[in-house]
Design a protein around this motif. Sequence first.
Motif, mmCIF file in Angstrom:
data_model
loop_
_atom_site.group_PDB
_atom_site.id
_atom_site.type_symbol
_atom_site.label_atom_id
_atom_site.label_comp_id
_atom_site.label_asym_id
_atom_site.label_seq_id
_atom_site.Cartn_x
_atom_site.Cartn_y
_atom_site.Cartn_z
ATOM 1 N N ALA A 77 0.757 -0.815 -0.217
ATOM 2 C CA ALA A 77 -0.229 0.085 -0.100
ATOM 3 C C ALA A 77 0.475 1.123 -0.104
ATOM 4 O O ALA A 77 0.691 2.447 -0.766
ATOM 5 N N ILE A 117 -7.623 0.470 -3.727
ATOM 6 C CA ILE A 117 -6.269 -0.855 -2.794
ATOM 7 C C ILE A 117 -7.457 -1.432 -1.996
ATOM 8 O O ILE A 117 -8.410 -1.192 -1.524
ATOM 9 N N VAL A 165 -9.687 2.654 -0.093
ATOM 10 C CA VAL A 165 -9.020 1.896 0.576
ATOM 11 C C VAL A 165 -10.193 0.510 0.809
ATOM 12 O O VAL A 165 -10.556 0.818 2.449
#
Length: 234
Positions: free
Chosen positions: A107, A122, A165
């Motif tokens: 990440a 992500i 994310v």
Amino acid sequence: MARSVLVTGGNRGIGLAVARRFAENGDKVAVTHRGSGVPEGLLGVKCDVTDSAEVARAFTEAEEAHGPVEVVVANAGITEDGLLMRMGDEQFRRVLDTNLGGAFRTARRAAADMVRLRRGRIVLMSSVAGLNGSAGQANYAASKAGMVGLARSLAREFGPRGITVNVVAPGLVDTDMSDKLSEQRRARIVEGVPLGRIGGVNEVAGAVFWLASDGAAYVTGAVIPVDGGLGMGH
């Protein structure tokens, strides 16, 4: 428009199903592996996710072939099961460093491209074990639980930059890893699954693909269970 996608541990199991799902969509997909190679149609990049330099090199190779990485799936992981009283420090450390540390390094490197682009997706691959706990898997469950805190922290950091994310938390899925379980253990787990069956890798891939789609543009910091209801309530 085709996107540049990187899937760690994408040469088998869930990771391979995820990689193929993006490739079927016309995306340009790179997958990391530790020397075993990859199927035709995917760009294989050798990488040990416990090594920051190798993670950086994997991204560089993917960027040179496909352009800045826009979608990252941190899927690489290992298990080293054992009861706590018999679990050594190294056994605990290796699993945490590969699963959680690998997701962190992946990440962190992904953010370099995405912040410049002001967009990106992500997805961290957790597990129902990280939500429910799992006897004999303290190291694995801790690593997978840590992904939730990592993802939600990064969601807050990068949300203003247009980067989402999220976490996908599979339950018992038909892979090489689950094949190592005894029939008795598998049967006990299935007994606790409301849908009464083991999941398929393509079902997990579908959730990952959705999180990277336009339809999930307003979803971040979420934990999406793909577990037949096993971890319900968490």
